[in-house]
Design a protein around this motif. Structure first.
Motif, PDB file in Angstrom:
ATOM      1  N   GLU A 112      41.713  19.923  20.548  1.00  0.00           N
ATOM      2  CA  GLU A 112      41.170  21.199  20.083  1.00  0.00           C
ATOM      3  C   GLU A 112      42.069  21.946  19.108  1.00  0.00           C
ATOM      4  O   GLU A 112      41.670  22.977  18.566  1.00  0.00           O
ATOM      5  N   LYS A 114      44.585  24.437  17.362  1.00  0.00           N
ATOM      6  CA  LYS A 114      44.945  25.836  17.630  1.00  0.00           C
ATOM      7  C   LYS A 114      43.896  26.562  18.462  1.00  0.00           C
ATOM      8  O   LYS A 114      44.198  27.589  19.079  1.00  0.00           O
ATOM      9  N   ASP A 115      42.665  26.062  18.495  1.00  0.00           N
ATOM     10  CA  ASP A 115      41.620  26.683  19.318  1.00  0.00           C
ATOM     11  C   ASP A 115      41.950  26.601  20.805  1.00  0.00           C
ATOM     12  O   ASP A 115      41.378  27.341  21.622  1.00  0.00           O
ATOM     13  N   ASN A 118      43.470  30.012  23.087  1.00  0.00           N
ATOM     14  CA  ASN A 118      42.709  31.011  23.838  1.00  0.00           C
ATOM     15  C   ASN A 118      42.240  30.523  25.203  1.00  0.00           C
ATOM     16  O   ASN A 118      41.742  31.312  26.006  1.00  0.00           O
ATOM     17  N   TYR A 220      46.199  34.820  17.211  1.00  0.00           N
ATOM     18  CA  TYR A 220      45.083  34.336  18.019  1.00  0.00           C
ATOM     19  C   TYR A 220      44.717  35.325  19.128  1.00  0.00           C
ATOM     20  O   TYR A 220      43.673  35.189  19.775  1.00  0.00           O
TER      21      TYR A 220
END
Length: 631
Positions: A112, A114-115, A118, A220
């Motif tokens: 995934e 840098k996603d 979160n 982020y």
């Protein structure tokens, strides 16, 4: 919990620094005493020191490489929801070789990118390298619980858990004059500042994407967003939700393959954490410290009451000033940049003694900044909702100014607080906050510096930063003050202190109040749930009143302080006069103004020391750091 460092070379000049990776990693041994490993490729080197907490198997060591060799990761921290993330990845066909959260983080980033940030519940600083793309992703957790320093120039990008590791790469060493100016006011250095020019701290909730020719910085997570979704339920409904969130946050942080306990000071925050943990852990071990012969600073009476109430196996470490003096060299040595919160000393002592029994400890840090627990918050509330008492205190400003003030006894401390309140009453909201949050004002900080340093300070830049930081306070909102505390005090002082002192002993400290779901909920609550003219941390106290002894509610707020004034006037007097603040040293160093230092020393040994001991301590810490790293 570990120490990490690394370098991404942009060219052949940068590549000359790659062999320094082993020495840089070695400086972080205290953060990870179990094993050291490094990874080196053509343009990238990564180093890791491991403190084994979850999955003690050698296969969980780092740098950890993906099976085909394309990806590498070095990671400092813990991912508390790694089991649920692992389950999701397994359903997608990912096969795991270890039980570690590191491998889960590695695979999540592979799938995934840098996603993935979160999705993480935990505290962390990591670097993830994709060899095929020649990209390095460097990230820090939402609140800056784990530190991450970096340096970027035309030849290289260097990062590390501590400044001392970056210095091993042979960088130029020059004091950042704006950082020193800030340090004298706050006694710590908020991100992104560091004391060495060119070295910065990665901001909490941020990541950097490093490529061959560039570094991109992105956010982020924005703390300010958590204040924009107000809670709409009742006070009672908020209590129910808060209790559930806190119980979940503590339970997540009880996962470990090593012995675990809690810090228990006797204050409400650590007592809540210990009480919840005691219901989930058999024979919970709790730890606190006290001071022999200094009842004004000793809280063991309350810690013992809580331990008895929750049935924990409690151990009190009773310290004397001589004990603290013995710890002083190690504490000062542990600062790879100046850090002058003197409560680092008892945190060091508590960590050192606790480490003899357990490897992981839970603490109550963060609650004051979330729920308005400081005297500062009560003062701001009264300044923004003044009545007869507040106006009377202000009108007696000349009397408070004339009376002797000291943090070292109840009467002198009360006079000090009344004087500061009266001074704040005259100011606008932004300056009121800054006065209450700092220990030295801008004028005195400037006077303390030499002309050589003053010429290098970019006052315009500092004033713009401060103005932008404080601008939300025009609304006189306690929640805005709490946001500032979380961005400034919590990250720059409280969390850094606990990380520095605990990791010096290879003790992992976990902070349940900083669970991002707890933070988001706390910040959504109206300020009327947190503070009024008589009480602080209202909802936190009321929510857990049924599981704590009444004794700890009927007491004044007390920080984790030390009897510093007595110590400086007696045990350390000779070193102050003949070593740290000796005239020849000050003059030759050309950092501080000798006349002002001399006046400060005179104030320290007078009948009206006020807060001079805090500034003297800041100078001592700076001098030790200077001698170790900059001389």
């Amino acid at each position: 919990m570990c120490g990490i460092t690394g370098i991404f070379a942009f060219n052949e000049i940068g590549r000359f620094n790659l062999p320094n990776i082993s020495n840089a990693t070695e400086t972080l041994e205290h953060r990870g005493p179990d094993i050291q490993k490094v990874y080196v490729s053509d343009y990238v080197a990564l180093g890791h020191r491991r403190l084994s907490i979850i999955d003690l198997n050698p296969e969980a060591n780092q740098p950890m490489m993906s099976e085909e060799g394309r990806y590498q990761i070095v990671f400092n921290g813990e991912i508390y929801n790694y089991k649920s993330l692992k389950k999701d990845l397994s359903q997608k066909g990912v096969v795991f070789k270890t039980e570690s959260d590191t491998e889960v983080l590695l695979q999540l980033l592979i799938h995934e990118g840098k996603d993935a940030l979160n999705k993480l519940n935990g505290f962390f600083a990591f670097a993830f390298y994709d060899q095929h793309k020649e990209e390095l992703l460097v990230a820090r957790d939402r609140y800056g619980i784990k530190p991450l320093y970096y340096l970027e120039d035309e030849d290289r990008f260097i990062f590390a858990s501590e400044l001392k590791a970056i210095l091993k790469f042979g960088i130029d060493k020059e004091i950042d004059s704006n950082a020193l100016y800030s340090y004298l006011q706050l006694n710590y250095l908020p991100a992104p500042l560091s004391m060495v020019k060119g070295v910065k701290k990665l901001m909490p909730g941020n990541y950097a994407l490093v490529k061959k020719k560039s570094v991109e910085f992105n956010t982020y997570y924005k703390l300010e967003d958590t204040f924009k979704k107000p809670f709409e339920g009742s006070y009672e409904e908020a209590q129910i939700q808060l209790r559930s969130l806190m119980e979940n946050a503590v339970e997540k942080r009880l996962v470990a393959d090593v012995p675990l306990g809690t810090f228990l000071s006797g204050g409400v925050d650590s007592s809540i954490i210990s009480a919840i943990a005691s219901k989930k852990v058999d024979d919970l071990h709790t730890f606190s410290i006290g001071y022999k012969g200094h009842s004004f600073f000793d809280e063991t009476e309350y810690a013992n009451a809580v331990a008895k109430h929750i049935g924990s196996k409690h151990q009190v470490f009773s310290l004397s000033l001589n004990d603290l003096y013995d710890y002083l060299p190690d504490v000062l040595k542990s600062f790879s940049e100046p850090f002058a919160d003197s409560s680092a000393l008892p945190v060091y002592a508590l960590s050192k003694l606790t480490k003899e029994k357990v490897t992981v400890a839970l603490s109550g840090d963060g609650a004051d900044e979330l729920f308005a627990g400081y005297n500062k918050h009560a003062a701001l509330y009264r300044l923004w909702h003044p009545g007869f008492k507040e106006k009377m205190v202000s009108s007696l400003s000349a009397i408070w100014k004339a009376l002797p003030k000291s943090r070292n006894n109840p009467i002198g401390n009360k006079i000090r607080q009344l004087h500061k309140f009266a001074e704040a009453y005259k100011l606008d909201p932004q300056d009121q906050y800054w006065l209450l949050a700092s220990l030295l004002n801008a004028r005195k900080s400037s006077e303390l510096l030499s002309n050589n340093l003053l010429e290098k300070i970019d006052f315009e830049s500092f004033d713009l930063w401060k103005e932008k930081l404080l601008s939300p306070l025009k609304s006189k909102s306690i929640n805005q003050a709490l946001q500032l505390d979380q961005e400034l005090v919590l990250q720059g002082d409280m969390l850094q202190k606990v990380d520095l002192m605990s990791m010096q002993q290879a003790l992992e400290v976990r902070v349940p109040f900083m669970d991002h779901e707890v933070v988001a909920f706390a910040n959504s609550l109206p300020e009327s749930f947190k503070v009024n003219g008589q009480r602080k941390k209202m909802i936190l106290q009321d929510t857990f009143r049924d599981i704590l002894p009444t004794k700890i509610y009927n007491r004044p707020k007390h920080g984790f302080e030390v009897p510093l004034l007595d110590w400086l006037r007696k045990d350390l007097k000779s070193d102050i006069e003949n070593k740290w603040l000796d005239k020849d040293r000050i003059v030759d160093q050309a950092v501080f103004d000798w006349d002002e230092v001399q006046a400060l020393k005179k104030k320290l040994f007078s009948n009206n020391p006020e807060d001079s001991h805090a500034t003297i301590w800041a100078l001592i810490v700076f001098q030790e750091w200077w001698g170790q790293y900059m001389k």
